[in-house]
Scaffold this motif. Structure first.
Motif, PDB file in Angstrom:
ATOM      1  N   MET A   1       0.815  -1.212   0.000  1.00 26.20           N
ATOM      2  CA  MET A   1       0.000   0.000   0.000  1.00 26.20           C
ATOM      3  C   MET A   1       0.854   1.271   0.000  1.00 26.20           C
ATOM      4  O   MET A   1       0.374   2.335  -0.357  1.00 26.20           O
ATOM      5  CB  MET A   1      -0.951   0.027   1.204  1.00 26.20           C
ATOM      6  CG  MET A   1      -2.259  -0.728   0.967  1.00 26.20           C
ATOM      7  SD  MET A   1      -2.118  -2.496   0.654  1.00 26.20           S
ATOM      8  CE  MET A   1      -1.740  -3.128   2.255  1.00 26.20           C
TER       9      MET A   1
ATOM     10  N   HIS B   1       3.632   1.477  -1.807  1.00 28.56           N
ATOM     11  CA  HIS B   1       4.360   1.491  -3.074  1.00 28.56           C
ATOM     12  C   HIS B   1       3.956   2.714  -3.890  1.00 28.56           C
ATOM     13  O   HIS B   1       2.784   3.081  -3.954  1.00 28.56           O
ATOM     14  CB  HIS B   1       4.076   0.213  -3.867  1.00 28.56           C
ATOM     15  CG  HIS B   1       4.997   0.005  -5.018  1.00 28.56           C
ATOM     16  ND1 HIS B   1       4.818   0.641  -6.213  1.00 28.56           N
ATOM     17  CD2 HIS B   1       6.106  -0.742  -5.142  1.00 28.56           C
ATOM     18  CE1 HIS B   1       5.778   0.276  -7.043  1.00 28.56           C
ATOM     19  NE2 HIS B   1       6.574  -0.562  -6.407  1.00 28.56           N
TER      20      HIS B   1
ATOM     21  N   TYR C   1       1.011   2.296  -6.203  1.00 27.94           N
ATOM     22  CA  TYR C   1      -0.248   1.778  -5.661  1.00 27.94           C
ATOM     23  C   TYR C   1      -1.479   2.392  -6.342  1.00 27.94           C
ATOM     24  O   TYR C   1      -2.407   1.659  -6.689  1.00 27.94           O
ATOM     25  CB  TYR C   1      -0.287   1.987  -4.139  1.00 27.94           C
ATOM     26  CG  TYR C   1      -1.554   1.514  -3.490  1.00 27.94           C
ATOM     27  CD1 TYR C   1      -1.823   0.155  -3.344  1.00 27.94           C
ATOM     28  CD2 TYR C   1      -2.494   2.416  -3.008  1.00 27.94           C
ATOM     29  CE1 TYR C   1      -2.985  -0.289  -2.741  1.00 27.94           C
ATOM     30  CE2 TYR C   1      -3.662   1.987  -2.402  1.00 27.94           C
ATOM     31  CZ  TYR C   1      -3.897   0.634  -2.272  1.00 27.94           C
ATOM     32  OH  TYR C   1      -5.054   0.206  -1.680  1.00 27.94           O
TER      33      TYR C   1
ATOM     34  N   LYS D   1      -4.308  -0.304  -7.548  1.00 30.43           N
ATOM     35  CA  LYS D   1      -5.226  -0.541  -6.432  1.00 30.43           C
ATOM     36  C   LYS D   1      -6.625  -0.945  -6.882  1.00 30.43           C
ATOM     37  O   LYS D   1      -7.336  -1.612  -6.139  1.00 30.43           O
ATOM     38  CB  LYS D   1      -5.285   0.669  -5.518  1.00 30.43           C
ATOM     39  CG  LYS D   1      -5.966   1.883  -6.134  1.00 30.43           C
ATOM     40  CD  LYS D   1      -5.937   3.069  -5.211  1.00 30.43           C
ATOM     41  CE  LYS D   1      -6.649   4.262  -5.837  1.00 30.43           C
ATOM     42  NZ  LYS D   1      -6.620   5.407  -4.931  1.00 30.43           N
TER      43      LYS D   1
END
Length: 101
Positions: free
Chosen positions: A61, A63, A66, A70
């Motif tokens: 999360m 990164h 993300y 996501k």
């Protein structure tokens, strides 16, 4: 498309960045509705789901990419991960999500 493939391939290879913007979800989804087909963001919005993801994929999360992945499920991201998201990890996440009440 190539940029996305490279992004996904480095998904877990790059250490988590120190600062990531925290986004508070409007409401955590019911744990019983979480499955391996749920988006990563939906799973992470639930504290128990987030703990499961953190156990298998530390730093996911945080990164820097993300926001780009996501909205995908682990099963959708897996083919682009260059083997960094294994069938075993996906199965473990699925099993743990199934245990949530």
């Amino acid at each position: 498309m190539m940029k996305f493939v490279l992004l996904a391939a480095t998904l877990l290879a790059v250490p988590a960045m120190g600062s990531a913007q925290a986004q508070a979800p409007a409401a955590a989804p019911a744990a019983a509705s979480l499955t391996i087909d749920s988006t990563i963001e939906t799973i992470a919005a639930n504290p128990q789901g987030k703990a499961i993801l953190d156990a298998q994929f530390p730093g996911m999360m945080a990164h820097e990419s993300y926001p780009m992945f996501k909205g995908m499920s682990l099963k959708q991201v897996q083919p682009y991960s260059g083997g960094r998201i294994t069938d075993e990890q996906v199965a473990k996440v699925a099993a743990e999500l199934a245990k949530l009440k």
